[in-house]
Design an enzyme around this catalytic site. Structure first.
Site, PDB file in Angstrom:
ATOM      1  N   SER A 139       0.997  -1.280  -0.029  1.00  0.00           N
ATOM      2  CA  SER A 139      -0.126  -0.066   0.102  1.00  0.00           C
ATOM      3  C   SER A 139       0.965   1.222  -0.035  1.00  0.00           C
ATOM      4  CB  SER A 139      -0.949   0.064   1.353  1.00  0.00           C
ATOM      5  OG  SER A 139      -1.556   1.043   1.619  1.00  0.00           O
ATOM      6  N   TYR A 152      -2.319  -1.331  10.464  1.00  0.00           N
ATOM      7  CA  TYR A 152      -2.179  -1.369   9.057  1.00  0.00           C
ATOM      8  C   TYR A 152      -0.891  -0.915   8.398  1.00  0.00           C
ATOM      9  CZ  TYR A 152      -3.908  -1.046   4.106  1.00  0.00           C
ATOM     10  OH  TYR A 152      -4.233  -1.135   2.960  1.00  0.00           O
TER      11      TYR A 152
END
Ligand code: NAD
Length: 257
Positions: A139, A152
């Protein structure tokens, strides 16, 4: 049809980016293995549809990526693995001092540790076949941080690090390992975090999309699952034989800022 005869396993692929990548790899001729933790008729039907549409063998194998044994069993059940796409992921948004411990553990397990287990199980198969591609879906949050996403961001930075280790361990073999770093892609995962973010910032849905989600994406456009599938297919092409241990951002300029 450059991936004809190869098997691609995509974790977390009954929706969103994983499904998009599986479809693009199938379009390029790969036999694909779809996965998630559910075992519904519609999961198997999804694989059947892809098989019919692209004339490849497509299977759905249930395995829970929060469980290391399941991760390894997925690869063993598939029987071969030329392309491994570690994509399964979840998100939870909360300030670190309020972050639920069970959510932290689940995010680290699914978004990071699963890739350790699947890669460990898949590398011997790639070595036996004499070719392999490990593609980790990290990401923009594998490269930079955002508030309220401690687990995350930690997991995604971790998977970028693991990608580099796999690349150097396989550097003299016909195997590569790379991470794709998407910015925002409008998938169920992103949809699901809109209500919490609306509460967090006291904003409407439109304001969250424009001012929070796409605030840091200079293109002001979501990336698409087809674009990510195209990048995965490129990483499987001969042009990418010397691309290993790196990250490819698909983030509309986010990490250039
Ligand atoms: P999504 O929610 O649509 O898909 C997530 C997939 O993971 C689903 O197929 C789900 O069933 C599966 N999954 C969840 N828990 C699982 C488990 N325990 N075992 C097996 N499968 C499980 O989300 P998405 O946006 O398509 O996300 C896919 C990946 O892309 C994730 O790793 C995510 O972090 C990453 N990513 C997404 C975006 C984005 O904007 N959507 C941006 C950057 C990175």
């Amino acid at each position: 049809m450059s991936l004809s005869g190869k098997t691609a396993i995509v974790t977390g692929s009954n929706s969103g980016i994983g499904l998009g990548i599986a479809r693009e790899l199938a379009k390029d001729g790969a036999n694909v293995v779809l996965n998630s933790f559910t075992d519904r008729d519609e999961d198997h039907a999804l694989a059947e549809e892809i098989g019919k549409e692209f004339g490849v063998t497509a299977r759905y194998i249930q395995a829970d990526m929060s469980n290391g044994e399941d991760c390894r069993a997925l690869i063993e059940k598939a029987g071969s693995c030329d392309v491994l796409v570690n994509n399964a992921g979840i998100q939870h948004v909360a300030p670190i001092d309020e972050f639920p411990v069970d959510k932290w553990n689940a995010i680290i397990a699914i978004n990071l540790s699963s890739a350790f287990h699947t890669t460990a199980a898949a590398l011997p198969m790639m070595r036996k076949a004499g070719w392999g591609r490990v593609i980790n879906i990290a990401s923009a949050h594998g490269l930079v941080a955002s508030p309220f996403k401690s687990a995350y961001v930690s997991a995604k930075h971790g998977i970028v690090g693991m990608t580099k280790v796999v690349a150097v361990e396989t550097a003299q073999e016909p195997i590569t390992a790379n991470a794709i770093c998407p910015g925002y892609v409008l998938t169920p995962l992103v949809e699901a975090q809109i209500p919490d973010t609306m509460k967090q910032y006291n904003m409407t849905r439109d304001e969250v999309v424009k001012n929070v989600l796409l605030d840091r994406q200079p293109s002001k456009e979501f990336a698409t699952v087809e674009q990510l599938g195209g990048v995965a297919t490129f990483l499987c092409s001969p042009a990418a034989d010397q691309i290993t241990g790196t990250t490819i951002s698909v983030d509309g300029g986010w990490t250039a800022l």
